[in-house]
Each structure stands twice: as structure tokens, then as C-alpha cells.
Write an enzyme that holds these catalytic residues in place. Sequence first.
Site, PDB file in Angstrom:
ATOM      1  N   ALA A 186       0.862  -1.176   0.000  1.00 48.15           N
ATOM      2  CA  ALA A 186       0.000   0.000   0.000  1.00 48.15           C
ATOM      3  C   ALA A 186       0.901   1.230   0.000  1.00 48.15           C
ATOM      4  O   ALA A 186       2.091   1.143   0.337  1.00 48.15           O
ATOM      5  CB  ALA A 186      -0.880  -0.016   1.247  1.00 48.15           C
ATOM      6  N   GLY A 197       0.416  -5.154   0.711  1.00 44.61           N
ATOM      7  CA  GLY A 197      -0.755  -5.139  -0.158  1.00 44.61           C
ATOM      8  C   GLY A 197      -0.468  -5.683  -1.555  1.00 44.61           C
ATOM      9  O   GLY A 197      -1.371  -6.199  -2.220  1.00 44.61           O
ATOM     10  N   GLU A 200      -0.708  -9.307  -1.149  1.00 46.74           N
ATOM     11  CA  GLU A 200      -2.108  -9.621  -0.854  1.00 46.74           C
ATOM     12  C   GLU A 200      -2.966  -9.574  -2.117  1.00 46.74           C
ATOM     13  O   GLU A 200      -3.863 -10.399  -2.299  1.00 46.74           O
ATOM     14  CB  GLU A 200      -2.650  -8.645   0.205  1.00 46.74           C
ATOM     15  N   GLU A 215       4.272  -5.847   7.044  1.00 45.18           N
ATOM     16  CA  GLU A 215       3.494  -4.823   7.754  1.00 45.18           C
ATOM     17  C   GLU A 215       3.922  -4.656   9.203  1.00 45.18           C
ATOM     18  O   GLU A 215       3.913  -3.552   9.751  1.00 45.18           O
ATOM     19  CB  GLU A 215       1.999  -5.154   7.694  1.00 45.18           C
TER      20      GLU A 215
END
Length: 691
Positions: free
Chosen positions: A66, A105, A108, A128
Site C-alpha cells: 500500500a 498489499g 495480498e 506490515e
Amino acid sequence: MTTINRATTLDVEGEVAVLTLDNPPVNALSHVLREGVAAGLEAAVADPAVKAIVLICAGRTFIAGADIKEFGKPIAAPTLQDLQDRIEASGKPVVAALHGTSLGGGLELALACHYRIASPSAKVGLPEIKLGIIPGAGGTQRLPRMVGLPRALDMILTGTPMGAASAVTLGIVDELAAGDLRSEAVRLAAAIVSDGRPLRRVRDETARLGDADVEAALSAARERHGRKMRGFESFEKAMEAVANAARMPFDEGLAREREIFAELLGGTQSRAQRYVFGATRAVAKIADIPVDTPTRPIGRVGIIGAGTMGGGIAMNFLSAGIPMTIVEQSQEALDRGTGIIARNYAASASKGRIRPEDVDKATGLLSPSLEFSDLSDCDLIIEAAFEEMEVKKAIFERLDAIARDGAILASNTSYLDIDAIAAVTRRPADVLGMHFFSPANIMKLLEVVRGRQTAKDVIATAMKIGRDIGKTAVLVGVCHGFVGNRMLSARQREANKLILEGAMPWDVDRVLTGFGLPMGPFQMADLAGLDLGWNRETSKGETIRERLCEADRRGQKTAAGFYDYDEARKGSPSPLVEEIILQKSREDGFERRAIGDDEILERLVYPMINEGAKILDEGIAQRASDIDVVWINGYGWPVYRGGPMFYADTIGPHTVLEKMREFEARMGEDFAPAPLLERIVRDGGSFTGAA
Ligand code: 3H9
């Protein structure tokens, strides 16, 4: 080729649509990219000629996560989860083509795809936890479904990325691309269609979790990683989220993951850890030295002094493949030094940290010598001799006479004035400080000390070589102790006073370790040796430290210092030390009082912050975050507290100022507030602008 938006293009090759994402530098999943992926998927799904879709990235990496810069702002649609839902709902297979680092992300998103193919050099991970959060887009639910709880816990709790080959073995990646990633991905996508392979949806899988012993997996993970993650809120939360994968249906686990993610993201620890991520990258930027400043080539490095420090420094260069000359005054000292290097390497090899053949390669680059003149072909020479100005000056005079033109002359001094050292040479522009931290082969911090006359390319070269050998190099200015030790001195002064006023060393250490530091000042002193700089002839029992040395309590090496040590080097409070302290307190006229943990912490930490404010004001550090990077990498300040200056901002600079004023009124000028602290409070500002 169709342009979807400024970060996304769509290309159809036969029956396969290739959606290429291009959002430099690391393809972070910012809004523009999410919009592009959503629109690209929609177009590909709607196109009847398209039977399969490939997601691939341009540039150096697949999506690295992200966009950290968007954290804390409202998330504009489409969200990452929207993209995952679209992929999972697509009747056409979606293949993720991974290269570089597919992180957070990014991974993911790939886990929601039906298949994954990776370049052999690719890495995948869910880092993370290093930002004080947990994966927030299904990582804690999909990964355990793929690899089982124990593996998923290891990956998520450490955040360490894994190589593509291991990812294939574990089933995270389906195939390694033998050749060009894009064509291999297109081939795989076409084969999935022609073979009628099923569209795998990891969210629906339960085989790896059916009979999972959740409690056993959690306690094994706590056993393996708990100590290192002491104090990190994200640790237990990540365990909970991963365990939910086995305890709840997918959607429930996902909803709980999102809640935990949001809770952690809004907390102080994650703010601190994200700040440290930025701070660590900011240190490389120097206001008046552009990043493209040409550096001097460093082919061979010389070190003067083969003691613990010189030997440790040498190992950094040897491990990075840089040939070295190490010079000592006597054969005995030289042998001892090279012996320590060999033993350290052997210990690393036995722990599997380095391969035996790499040890041979590294030690083969070392030329020990007794001849000062052997340093004449070195491009960088680091003096790591005895910490005394006259010794240093004499060495630099000799160096000036033999070093080749353009060689960089560095001192590893911890406290002394680089300008005074430079002044004995005819080339002060080539002189600077390179202050390593002990043990120098392990600690990440390097203070690069800029003298008044140090040339810009000399600084740029020292910063670069620091990074090349794996250090976090921070530029500092000349003053007594530079950034780290100058602030440490303020803390040590208070620690010494506290034990005379009423606390015991173990109280002081307990408060600091409870705060998150790896050890307190007295444990640190015992480890380093209390007799550093102590001399039996001149010792007059004026300090507790001197009295301990006189009693032959010289620290861990004598199994006695501030603490008593058992055979396993475990320290315990010493009744004798208590007696020595009480006696000295009495002699000095202190009326001992009970000192609470809060006061101990404030007395130790606030003067450090105050000293940090002076350091900033004097321009010794470029920015408050550089001071924090020094403390995190050189002294083990807990990253989840962001460093002393960030910590000051989290509790409020006014809190620090008020306490300093109160202490000043009670205890005198040691607590006089720094002018910058006063100005910041007056103007309602902060040190870092980030807390
Ligand atoms: C996440 O994904 C949450 C999800 O689970 C849930 C979402 C709902 N964003 O390190 P470098 C910048 S959390 C924005 O020098 P390298 C970096 O600041 C995220 N910017 O290069 C730097 O900028 P500048 C999980 C980012 O080659 C520039 O890129 N992902 C991001 O040594 C170059 O970086 C991570 O935690 C980002 N995500 O290393 C990965 N990442 O030039 C964090 C980097 O202005 N990133 N930048 O200073 C890394 O570990 C390394 O940057 C990486 C490249 C290995 C990718």
C-alpha cells in the site's frame, strides 16, 4: 495498447489481456493505481476476445505494498479489497506476474489472483509488522490457508521476505519464470485456459487449516519471536488475526483483520514505526550536498589499530569484498587483532550467518602489517587507535606524510574534535570522522562527522561507503560526543546522580528496559567494563565506579560490577554494591529518598531530549529525525517509540519543558531548558512534525 490511466495500460496478446502497472518508484498501490487496476480489469472482463488476464508491473518491482504516504488519510474507492473481490469474482483466470519485491498489499493482491508466476530473483513478503500494523487486505486469512498456521505466523510476525524458490516450495507461487517474465506469464495464462484448469480461490480453501492445533502454533511462534518483539503491540494482534483464519469463516476473519489493522494504524506505535521508515531514508539527504555529487573511488581501505574496534570495523569492509590493510605497532597486537577477526567470523559461520567459503573470501582480503607506510596505497584510512588527542594528532601527522593524494583520512574517535585533528595535516578537506559503534561488525549506526573544512565529495564518499558496508550512515557535526554520546552523557550523569539520591542501579536499569531499551546504563557499563580509562594508581574512590574497580568489580569480565554475575553471565543485584552506594551517599551528604519509576524515567530521558534540542539548534544534526535514527541504530532505542525527539513530540514538548523547569528549580542548572525547547513550546510546534 490501451492507456487506462497515467499508471496503467492494457494490451491484448491473443486471448490474454496484459494489464501493466507503472507507478514509480516501487509501484505502491496509490489511488491512481487502484483506479487503473479496477478499470483495466473491467475492460478485460468485458472484452469477449479476452479469456485470461495477466497483472504485471513495469519498473524495478511488482507492487511493494500500500502507499504508506496515503495512510491516515481517508481511503478513496476503489479499495484494495474491491480489487480483490473483482478478481475473485472474475470468471476469467487472473495471473499475477511477480518480480522485485512483492510486499504487503502487493502480495495480498497477488494472493487473491488465481495463479502466480515469479522471476527467480523475486521476493515476496508481508512486512506490515515492521510498520507497526498487520496485513490489512486479507493477508492474515489467505496466507495461512495456503501454507498453514506455523509458516504464516513466521512470515507475518517477522515480516522477512522470502525468495521465489522457497515461495514455490511452499505453494505461494505456482511457477518460476524460466525466461522473460511477461511472455512466461502470458504462456501460463493461455495454458490455464486451454487446459481448463480450475480457478483457484484461496479464500475458499480450508485443507491446510482443518486440523490445525492453533494453541500449539501460537505458543511455538511466541517462543520463536516473542523476545525480539517485546513491547510491540502489533505482535499479539498479528497472532490473533492469523489464528482467526483457523477459528472463523473467511469473511469474519477478514472483518476482524480490518478492525485490528485500523486500530493499529491509528496508534502511536505504528505512527512511530512509519516515521522511522521515512527517517531512515531521509538521513541520506544532505542539504548542501546533492545526491549525485561524485564520490571518490575506494579500492582499498586501511585501518590503524587492530583492537576490538579496529577489528570490528575491518570486518565490515572485508565482508563487503573490499581489500584492507590493518596496521599495528607490535606483532603481538597484530596477531591478537587478526585472531579476534578470525574468531568472530568462525562464530558467525557456526551460527549459519555466513558461509564458510565466504569467510575464506573475506579473510583473504586482509593484509596485516607492522609498517605504517603500507597504508600509502589506501583510498580511505580509518584511525581506530587509543582515544587521546595527542595520540590521534601524532598519527594524523604521520598519515599526512605517507597517504596518497586524494586519500580520505578518517578518525573513529567517539568524542574528540575532528577539526583539531584535521589541523595537524596539510589536507584538512580530506579529513573527517567515521564513528562506528561497538560491536562495530554488528551495530548498524555510523556517525559521519563533518569537520569545518571537510570537502563535500569526502562526505558524500563516506556516506556512500557506509551504506555499501550495510550501515545506516548519519551526518553529524563536531562537538564533544557528536550526537549519540553527547546525549548519552546527559543520561549517564542523571543515572549516576539517581543512585546517590535514592535509587539502586537495578531500579534505573529496570525502568529503562521496561521502556523498551535492550539494557540500562549500569548493565551497559558492566558489559563494556568499568575499568575503561580507570587507573589503579590514580584512583581515589571519588565515584561509585572507582570504588567498584578498587574492589576488583570491573564488570562482566570479572563476574562482578554493579551486578553479581553467575556462570551464564546473568546479573543479580549485589548487596555489596548496595552497601558501597549507601556509604558514598552518606559521605556526600545525601538524604536518600524513595524515587518513583516515573521520576527515574523523566530524569533519564528528558535531559537527553533537551540535549537533542541543543544539538539541533547548533546544527550538529541536520534534522530531529536524524537524532532519532542515531538512537535507534546505535543504542537500541525502541522503534515503536520513534526515537527521543519523536517521543518528546508524542508526550508533548510542553510536558518535557515543564518537568525540566521543575527539576531546574529543585536540582539546578543541569536541567536548564534548551532555548529550542522553549521556542517550540512557545510557538506550539514540534521537533519532528510527525507525532
Ligand atoms: C501495506 O501494504 C498494508 C496492506 O497490508 C493493507 C492495505 C489496506 N509506499 O526503500 P527505498 C518509497 S503496508 C510509499 O529507498 P529500496 C521510499 O519512501 C506496506 N512509498 O528503495 C523511497 O522514497 P524516497 C507494506 C514507498 O530499493 C522510495 O520508495 N510494504 C513505499 O532500497 C525507494 O525506497 C512495505 O512495508 C510504500 N509502500 O527498497 C514495503 N515503499 O526516494 C516498504 C517504498 O522519496 N518498502 N517507498 O526516499 C520497502 O521495504 C523498500 O522500499 C523496498 C525498496 C524493498 C520496496
